[in-house]
Design an enzyme around this catalytic site. Structure first.
Site, PDB file in Angstrom:
ATOM      1  N   SER A  90       1.005  -1.273   0.167  1.00  0.00           N
ATOM      2  CA  SER A  90       0.147  -0.045  -0.130  1.00  0.00           C
ATOM      3  C   SER A  90       0.976   1.254  -0.171  1.00  0.00           C
ATOM      4  O   SER A  90       0.608   2.467   0.497  1.00  0.00           O
ATOM      5  CB  SER A  90      -1.025   0.217   1.042  1.00  0.00           C
ATOM      6  OG  SER A  90       0.014  -0.265   2.115  1.00  0.00           O
ATOM      7  N   ASP A 149       0.720  -7.384  -5.809  1.00  0.00           N
ATOM      8  CA  ASP A 149      -0.432  -6.440  -4.976  1.00  0.00           C
ATOM      9  C   ASP A 149      -0.108  -5.506  -4.637  1.00  0.00           C
ATOM     10  O   ASP A 149      -0.422  -4.412  -3.975  1.00  0.00           O
ATOM     11  CB  ASP A 149       0.125  -7.422  -3.019  1.00  0.00           C
ATOM     12  CG  ASP A 149      -1.520  -6.738  -1.908  1.00  0.00           C
ATOM     13  OD1 ASP A 149      -1.971  -6.550  -2.830  1.00  0.00           O
ATOM     14  OD2 ASP A 149      -0.561  -6.789  -1.622  1.00  0.00           O
ATOM     15  N   ILE A 150      -0.748  -5.189  -5.665  1.00  0.00           N
ATOM     16  CA  ILE A 150      -0.213  -2.988  -6.388  1.00  0.00           C
ATOM     17  C   ILE A 150      -1.870  -2.557  -5.624  1.00  0.00           C
ATOM     18  O   ILE A 150      -3.071  -3.148  -6.709  1.00  0.00           O
ATOM     19  CB  ILE A 150      -0.025  -2.960  -7.819  1.00  0.00           C
ATOM     20  CG1 ILE A 150       1.039  -3.682  -8.779  1.00  0.00           C
ATOM     21  CG2 ILE A 150       0.012  -1.563  -8.225  1.00  0.00           C
ATOM     22  CD1 ILE A 150       2.030  -3.699  -7.762  1.00  0.00           C
ATOM     23  N   GLU A 151      -1.940  -2.256  -4.738  1.00  0.00           N
ATOM     24  CA  GLU A 151      -2.757  -1.662  -4.288  1.00  0.00           C
ATOM     25  C   GLU A 151      -3.258  -0.266  -4.792  1.00  0.00           C
ATOM     26  O   GLU A 151      -4.016   0.146  -3.623  1.00  0.00           O
ATOM     27  CB  GLU A 151      -2.982  -1.626  -2.607  1.00  0.00           C
ATOM     28  CG  GLU A 151      -2.594  -2.438  -2.351  1.00  0.00           C
ATOM     29  CD  GLU A 151      -2.662  -3.336  -0.295  1.00  0.00           C
ATOM     30  OE1 GLU A 151      -2.566  -1.858  -0.105  1.00  0.00           O
ATOM     31  OE2 GLU A 151      -1.743  -4.115  -0.302  1.00  0.00           O
ATOM     32  N   HIS A 152      -2.680   0.343  -5.729  1.00  0.00           N
ATOM     33  CA  HIS A 152      -3.501   1.812  -6.310  1.00  0.00           C
ATOM     34  C   HIS A 152      -3.188   1.678  -7.958  1.00  0.00           C
ATOM     35  O   HIS A 152      -2.433   1.192  -7.956  1.00  0.00           O
ATOM     36  CB  HIS A 152      -2.178   2.573  -5.451  1.00  0.00           C
ATOM     37  CG  HIS A 152      -0.565   2.543  -5.811  1.00  0.00           C
ATOM     38  ND1 HIS A 152      -0.558   2.990  -6.724  1.00  0.00           N
ATOM     39  CD2 HIS A 152       0.633   1.309  -5.371  1.00  0.00           C
ATOM     40  CE1 HIS A 152       1.181   1.962  -7.813  1.00  0.00           C
ATOM     41  NE2 HIS A 152       1.596   1.699  -6.525  1.00  0.00           N
TER      42      HIS A 152
END
Length: 145
Positions: free
Chosen positions: A84, A135-138
């Site tokens: 994140s 897990d690219i949260e943006h």
């Protein structure tokens, strides 16, 4: 061995165990090495490159002990890339992306004797993950790999 490792590795509903995170990409990290955050599962020390303290954790003995337990139970263990904190997750060139991928494979994949002889990092020692997950949260304005 952690009680949670026993639980997750014996859980029949789980086929994949993710370890998070490699959360700093080389273009924004000291010595152009990726950074990691594995919570309290490492000893808090990081690698040093020519006098530059990197953000890549070393001494991750608990993870190193737990991965083979899960693999022996038939689970695939993946290392999560991202997390994140988008301010340190940008690849600025094709060469940087290729270098990052090669670094990750040499550091966390099967042991490469040439890499080890060079002094390349192995945060989990001789233990290897089965692969990687993103897990690219943006939703940044830039591309990935």
């Amino acid at each position: 061995m952690l009680q949670s490792t026993i639980h997750f590795c014996q859980e029949t509903a789980l086929d994949i165990i993710n370890i998070g995170f490699v959360n700093g990409f080389p273009d924004q990290s000291p010595a152009n090495w990726p950074g990691s955050n594995f919570g309290n599962q490492c000893d808090g020390l990081t690698y040093d490159v020519g006098g530059v303290k990197t953000d890549l954790l070393s001494g991750c003995h608990q993870i190193m002990e737990d991965i083979p337990i899960c693999q022996a139970a038939g689970k695939k263990v993946l290392l999560s890339i991202g997390g994140s904190t988008p301010d340190n997750q940008e690849l600025l060139s094709t060469e940087s992306a290729i270098g990052f991928a090669e670094f990750l494979w040499a550091s966390f994949g099967p042991v490469d004797d040439t890499w080890v002889a060079w002094g390349g990092p192995r945060p989990f020692g001789n233990v290897s993950v089965d692969g990687f997950d993103f897990d690219i949260e943006h939703n940044g304005g830039f591309g990935m790999f």
